[in-house]
Design an enzyme around this catalytic site. Structure first.
Site, PDB file in Angstrom:
ATOM      1  N   CYS A 203      14.166  41.296  18.302  1.00 22.28           N
ATOM      2  CA  CYS A 203      13.994  43.076  18.302  1.00 22.28           C
ATOM      3  C   CYS A 203      12.743  43.652  18.953  1.00 22.28           C
ATOM      4  O   CYS A 203      12.146  43.315  19.779  1.00 22.28           O
ATOM      5  CB  CYS A 203      14.495  43.765  17.162  1.00 22.28           C
ATOM      6  SG  CYS A 203      14.111  45.302  17.655  1.00 22.28           S
TER       7      CYS A 203
ATOM      8  N   LYS B 211      10.385   4.315   3.156  1.00 22.68           N
ATOM      9  CA  LYS B 211      10.782   5.895   2.651  1.00 22.68           C
ATOM     10  C   LYS B 211      11.010   6.316   1.608  1.00 22.68           C
ATOM     11  O   LYS B 211      12.391   5.887   1.045  1.00 22.68           O
ATOM     12  CB  LYS B 211      10.871   6.228   4.012  1.00 22.68           C
ATOM     13  CG  LYS B 211       9.745   5.890   4.831  1.00 22.68           C
ATOM     14  CD  LYS B 211       8.935   7.371   5.670  1.00 22.68           C
ATOM     15  CE  LYS B 211      10.056   7.649   6.797  1.00 22.68           C
ATOM     16  NZ  LYS B 211       9.238   8.564   7.896  1.00 22.68           N
TER      17      LYS B 211
ATOM     18  N   LYS C 120       2.318   4.383   1.585  1.00 25.84           N
ATOM     19  CA  LYS C 120       2.377   4.758   3.018  1.00 25.84           C
ATOM     20  C   LYS C 120       1.590   6.567   2.561  1.00 25.84           C
ATOM     21  O   LYS C 120       2.564   7.552   2.113  1.00 25.84           O
ATOM     22  CB  LYS C 120       3.518   5.317   3.623  1.00 25.84           C
ATOM     23  CG  LYS C 120       3.704   5.314   4.639  1.00 25.84           C
ATOM     24  CD  LYS C 120       4.820   5.171   5.095  1.00 25.84           C
ATOM     25  CE  LYS C 120       4.954   5.075   6.849  1.00 25.84           C
ATOM     26  NZ  LYS C 120       5.186   6.787   7.457  1.00 25.84           N
TER      27      LYS C 120
ATOM     28  N   CYS D 120      16.967  48.400  12.873  1.00 31.69           N
ATOM     29  CA  CYS D 120      17.097  49.243  13.793  1.00 31.69           C
ATOM     30  C   CYS D 120      18.424  49.364  14.165  1.00 31.69           C
ATOM     31  O   CYS D 120      18.387  49.881  15.155  1.00 31.69           O
ATOM     32  CB  CYS D 120      16.644  49.680  14.842  1.00 31.69           C
ATOM     33  SG  CYS D 120      16.051  48.540  15.921  1.00 31.69           S
TER      34      CYS D 120
ATOM     35  N   ASP E 239       0.676  11.124   4.104  1.00 33.31           N
ATOM     36  CA  ASP E 239       1.794  11.481   4.540  1.00 33.31           C
ATOM     37  C   ASP E 239       0.753  12.222   5.115  1.00 33.31           C
ATOM     38  O   ASP E 239       0.264  13.473   4.965  1.00 33.31           O
ATOM     39  CB  ASP E 239       2.444  12.332   4.147  1.00 33.31           C
ATOM     40  CG  ASP E 239       3.924  13.035   4.671  1.00 33.31           C
ATOM     41  OD1 ASP E 239       3.139  12.025   6.050  1.00 33.31           O
ATOM     42  OD2 ASP E 239       4.509  13.358   4.572  1.00 33.31           O
TER      43      ASP E 239
ATOM     44  N   GLU F  42       0.643  -1.127  -0.611  1.00 35.76           N
ATOM     45  CA  GLU F  42      -0.148   0.211  -0.019  1.00 35.76           C
ATOM     46  C   GLU F  42       1.006   1.113  -0.163  1.00 35.76           C
ATOM     47  O   GLU F  42       2.047   1.496   0.420  1.00 35.76           O
ATOM     48  CB  GLU F  42      -1.021   0.608   0.933  1.00 35.76           C
ATOM     49  CG  GLU F  42      -1.759  -1.356   1.334  1.00 35.76           C
ATOM     50  CD  GLU F  42      -2.316  -0.794   2.748  1.00 35.76           C
ATOM     51  OE1 GLU F  42      -2.202  -0.502   3.471  1.00 35.76           O
ATOM     52  OE2 GLU F  42      -2.934  -1.937   2.563  1.00 35.76           O
TER      53      GLU F  42
ATOM     54  N   CYS G   4      11.566  50.813  15.792  1.00 31.98           N
ATOM     55  CA  CYS G   4      12.348  50.143  15.026  1.00 31.98           C
ATOM     56  C   CYS G   4      11.015  49.904  13.536  1.00 31.98           C
ATOM     57  O   CYS G   4       9.918  49.393  13.633  1.00 31.98           O
ATOM     58  CB  CYS G   4      12.169  48.202  15.771  1.00 31.98           C
ATOM     59  SG  CYS G   4      12.841  47.536  14.024  1.00 31.98           S
TER      60      CYS G   4
ATOM     61  N   TYR H 193      -8.329   7.466   4.181  1.00 31.41           N
ATOM     62  CA  TYR H 193      -8.313   6.005   3.574  1.00 31.41           C
ATOM     63  C   TYR H 193      -7.820   5.987   4.548  1.00 31.41           C
ATOM     64  O   TYR H 193      -7.309   5.717   5.357  1.00 31.41           O
ATOM     65  CB  TYR H 193      -6.941   6.749   2.956  1.00 31.41           C
ATOM     66  CG  TYR H 193      -7.140   7.033   1.320  1.00 31.41           C
ATOM     67  CD1 TYR H 193      -8.543   7.291   0.453  1.00 31.41           C
ATOM     68  CD2 TYR H 193      -5.769   7.786   0.690  1.00 31.41           C
ATOM     69  CE1 TYR H 193      -8.159   8.297  -0.633  1.00 31.41           C
ATOM     70  CE2 TYR H 193      -5.723   8.284  -1.149  1.00 31.41           C
ATOM     71  CZ  TYR H 193      -6.927   8.093  -1.377  1.00 31.41           C
ATOM     72  OH  TYR H 193      -7.269   8.947  -2.934  1.00 31.41           O
TER      73      TYR H 193
ATOM     74  N   CYS I 189      19.757  44.141  15.773  1.00 28.93           N
ATOM     75  CA  CYS I 189      18.407  43.935  14.973  1.00 28.93           C
ATOM     76  C   CYS I 189      19.191  44.677  13.290  1.00 28.93           C
ATOM     77  O   CYS I 189      19.801  45.525  12.894  1.00 28.93           O
ATOM     78  CB  CYS I 189      17.447  44.836  15.609  1.00 28.93           C
ATOM     79  SG  CYS I 189      16.040  44.988  14.324  1.00 28.93           S
TER      80      CYS I 189
HETATM   81  S1  IVH Z   1      -0.291  -0.059   8.692  1.00 27.91           S
HETATM   82  C1  IVH Z   1       1.102  -1.392  13.030  1.00 27.91           C
HETATM   83  N1  IVH Z   1      -0.846   1.386   6.216  1.00 27.91           N
HETATM   84  O1  IVH Z   1       1.778   4.892   9.194  1.00 27.91           O
HETATM   85  C2  IVH Z   1       1.300  -0.048  12.112  1.00 27.91           C
HETATM   86  N2  IVH Z   1      -0.159   2.499   8.212  1.00 27.91           N
HETATM   87  O2  IVH Z   1       4.447   4.105  11.635  1.00 27.91           O
HETATM   88  C3  IVH Z   1      -0.118  -0.477  10.926  1.00 27.91           C
HETATM   89  N3  IVH Z   1       0.724   4.981   8.017  1.00 27.91           N
HETATM   90  O3  IVH Z   1       0.917   6.858  11.451  1.00 27.91           O
HETATM   91  C4  IVH Z   1       0.058   0.815  10.235  1.00 27.91           C
HETATM   92  N4  IVH Z   1       0.075   4.248   5.111  1.00 27.91           N
HETATM   93  O4  IVH Z   1      -0.490   6.467  10.093  1.00 27.91           O
HETATM   94  C5  IVH Z   1      -0.577   1.497   7.789  1.00 27.91           C
HETATM   95  N5  IVH Z   1      -0.972   2.495   4.377  1.00 27.91           N
HETATM   96  C6  IVH Z   1      -1.010   2.628   5.556  1.00 27.91           C
HETATM   97  C7  IVH Z   1      -0.011   3.529   5.926  1.00 27.91           C
HETATM   98  C8  IVH Z   1       0.304   4.156   7.982  1.00 27.91           C
HETATM   99  C9  IVH Z   1       0.419   5.629   6.176  1.00 27.91           C
HETATM  100  C10 IVH Z   1       1.205   5.623   8.578  1.00 27.91           C
HETATM  101  C11 IVH Z   1       0.411   5.400   9.993  1.00 27.91           C
HETATM  102  C12 IVH Z   1       1.445   5.513  11.154  1.00 27.91           C
HETATM  103  C13 IVH Z   1       2.815   5.560  10.661  1.00 27.91           C
HETATM  104  C14 IVH Z   1       3.356   4.049  10.801  1.00 27.91           C
END
Ligand code: IVH
Length: 669
Positions: free
Chosen positions: A424, A312, A115, A409, A117, A113, A430, A223, A406
């Site tokens: 400052c 990452k 990750k 001034c 942000d 999946e 100023c 999501y 500063c």
């Molecule tokens: S699974 C046991 N799936 O990443 C942890 N986490 O360090 C299960 N995050 O802040 C998390 N996308 O919110 C999982 N597809 C995804 C994710 C995801 C983002 C975030 C999660 C957490 C951090 C995990």
């Protein structure tokens, strides 16, 4: 490394990780995620090498984030763990191999999946109804943000499905779509406000906002990435995701089942390129063992599951030359260093400037003029300097030293206790601070003089026509006409804008004065309580503390402001100019109030009526005014140049629009 050296390094690294963790969860990170992960990794390595030296409260043993005191704290039914991270493909190979070793002769399928942000959220459903939304907090307990989560349109509040378990928990990521974040920032810049750094921090800040209508307008999204329930015999993680889809959740259509390392690496490479086309920021991908029974057998470490890992992406990074550092002086006297760089193309945009947070960050980098510096652009809009290539430094190059005085001034700078920022202290004289206060005075949300732009204010200040806000009302036609770029019509418009501001209500004038710690809400509360400026000037600290939201710090700041002779003179001058320094007397309510029970939001400019007068007219007819569009709003009154965010929110939520003509007709008494 000796025991003693390791002890010291572990102590230093633990303190640094803790410090940056706090800043991160306050939405004000000082280092990049990558730099943070490097620190953490170093600490983990040392602790492995010297297990006896690990501190009892080591950050390697805790999940990050801190709960806020504004929300109720809720215990998680299942702890919310984090994922182990890596930036290396070899580590992915290792992860797959070690899973295979722990599950010999078994076929393992992985579910990949993205990750996302954003901010992790756990949702609890009972009898199909969303009853609770909680942030991750410390992993064991988090903040109850249910009211705010309910504003997320794509999140089912009630699920009507056959064979729904009585209770279950959905975990996922709340986020702000990038397009919406950019539109919001555009509106902020147009309003003269600082843009937000990135969608993730904005999401975190939004979820912890107390005003639900403001949260609704920010249009967060969600999501899901996991379903937890004991009531269903889920065989695979994937089954859970498909069930969530059937129950009405919007999932990201980007997941993929993979059987080999090669397939996982192809997935990683694909999204490294395609991530820019997604509606949401991602910082990597997550690889999960798909089979639930296998997950259970692999188990967990103290912090994270052994059945999943996050890969990452390294943020885009380039080297360029540091040409100079300048220092901005804000309205409050805060000094911010700005790095000027030889322009270069980074992640699709030309980068000329980068932020260096404060003197400490600058000292840590040890910058010299002409240095080759590494600049990084992650999800943030302002790039950051993350390191220096000292091998390319010329022997004669000079270190850049944070100024003691500063730049505006020449006053000796000061630091407040426990703060990294330099200020400052010469508030009164100023020039950049004085110009900053005049800019604040004319701001849309203060006196709303949109005919006076920043450049015009600077020109008038430098010519000696504008020393303080009250001088605006003394400006003559020829003073403005003589400025570069002004013609007859623009000069007249500028003067009309200033004149119109005399009708701006008292609470806005109070906010426009830029009294430290007196924001819009506090100004409104003070105006409601004291009714006029003289009562406020005469009030004691104790009397001020009776006003809701006014604490010791605010009360003292107000008293100090009015003790200053110069400020009292400013008030007299504003009074003489005819500004509203008292609340308007209440007008008799009409016999029948046609708008009773209806709520309105106003946006944009109107031809035949001043904005404030229109508001008064709506209130007079029994209508209620709100500042943000939400599902509780009946109408959005949209004038010229109505805010794009408000219009978009109204369209999404199905809030009808009213034209100027329609609202005038509705308020005829
Ligand atoms: S699974 C046991 N799936 O990443 C942890 N986490 O360090 C299960 N995050 O802040 C998390 N996308 O919110 C999982 N597809 C995804 C994710 C995801 C983002 C975030 C999660 C957490 C951090 C995990």
């Amino acid at each position: 490394m000796t025991q003693q050296a390791a002890k010291e390094e572990i102590a230093q690294l633990s303190a640094a990780v803790h410090h940056h963790n706090v800043l991160y969860y306050q939405g004000q990170p000082e280092i990049t995620d990558y730099a943070f992960d490097q620190l953490l990794e170093k600490l983990v390595r040392l602790e492995k090498q010297f297990p006896d030296l690990r501190l009892p409260n080591s950050p390697t043993q805790r999940v990050g984030e801190y709960t806020t005191k504004n929300f109720a704290t809720v215990q998680h039914q299942y702890p919310m763990l984090s994922l182990s991270n890596t930036y290396s493909e070899a580590e992915i190979q290792k992860f797959v191999k070690s899973a295979q070793k722990l599950l010999p002769n078994e076929k393992i399928t992985f579910f990949c999946e993205l990750k996302f942000d954003g901010v992790a959220m756990s949702l609890r459903y009972k009898e199909g109804i969303l009853v609770r939304a909680v942030t991750r907090g410390d992993g064991k307990k988090g903040d109850d943000v249910t009211r705010n989560a309910e504003t997320i349109q794509t999140l089912p509040k009630q699920i009507l499905a056959k064979d729904l378990p009585k209770a279950f928990e959905v975990r996922g990521e709340a986020f702000m779509p990038r397009a919406h974040f950019e539109a919001l920032n555009k509106a902020r810049i147009a309003d003269g406000e600082e843009p937000w750094a990135n969608p993730r921090n904005t999401t975190a800040g939004t979820l912890k906002t107390l005003a639900t209508n403001v949260v609704a307008e920010r249009m967060l999204d969600f999501y899901p990435y996991s379903l937890k329930t004991e009531a269903l015999p889920l065989k695979t993680h994937e089954e859970g995701i498909h069930l969530l889809e059937m129950w009405g959740f919007t999932t990201s259509p980007t997941y993929k089942r993979c059987s080999t390392v090669a397939e996982i690496l192809t997935y990683i490479d694909h999204w490294a390129v395609e991530k820019k086309n997604l509606p949401v920021d991602i910082d990597g991908i997550v690889i999960k063992v798909n089979d639930v029974a296998q997950q259970e057998r692999l188990g967990y470490t103290a912090k994270s599951p052994r059945w999943a890992i996050a890969y990452k992406y390294k943020p885009e990074n380039l080297a360029t030359t540091l040409e100079k550092v300048t220092y901005q002086v804000g309205r409050t006297g805060a000094i911010t260093p700005v790095a000027h760089l030889t322009p270069m193309l980074l992640a699709g945009t030309t980068v000329k400037r980068a932020s260096i947070y404060n003197a400490d960050a600058m000292r840590q980098l040890g910058l010299h003029l002409g240095d080759r510096v590494f600049v990084e652009k992650g999800g943030d809009i302002i790039p950051k300097i993350t390191g220096v290539n000292t091998t390319q430094r010329k022997p004669e190059s000079k270190p850049i030293i944070f100024p003691a005085y500063c730049p505006g001034c020449n006053t000796l700078l000061v630091q407040h206790q426990d703060e990294a920022i330099h200020y400052c202290p010469n508030e009164k004289e100023c020039p950049p601070q004085r110009i900053g206060r005049i800019k604040h005075f004319v701001h849309k949300r203060a006196m709303d003089i949109d005919t006076m732009g920043s450049r015009t204010i600077e020109l008038l200040f430098n010519k000696g026509f504008l020393h303080a806000p009250a001088d605006l009302y003394q400006l003559r036609y020829e003073d403005i006409y003589a400025l570069e770029g002004f013609k007859e019509r623009s000069t007249q418009r500028a003067l009309q804008g200033i004149a119109a501001s005399k009708r701006i209500p008292f609470e806005k004038v109070l906010f426009a004065l830029a009294i430290r710690h007196v924001g819009e809400t506090v100004a409104q509360k003070l105006a409601n309580h004291f009714h006029n400026i003289d009562a406020l000037i005469g009030a004691t600290t104790a009397e001020m503390l009776l006003v809701p939201e006014v604490g010791e710090k605010i009360a003292q700041s107000i008293v100090a402001y009015f003790l200053d002779e110069k400020n009292r003179k400013l008030i007299e001058a504003l009074k003489a100019a005819g500004l509203q320094l008292a609340m308007a007397p209440p007008t008799a309510a009409p016999d029948s109030q046609p708008l009773t029970g209806k709520t309105f939001v106003i946006s944009g400019n109107f031809q035949s009526i001043e904005r404030e007068a229109l508001k008064e007219r709506i209130r007079h007819c029994g209508g209620k005014l709100l500042s943000a569009v939400s599902k509780n709003v009946d109408y959005l009154v949209a004038g010229d140049k109505a805010g794009p965010i408000k219009l978009a929110a109204a369209q999404t939520l199905g809030v009808p629009l009213l034209s100027e003509e329609e609202i005038i007709n509705m308020t005829q008494l």
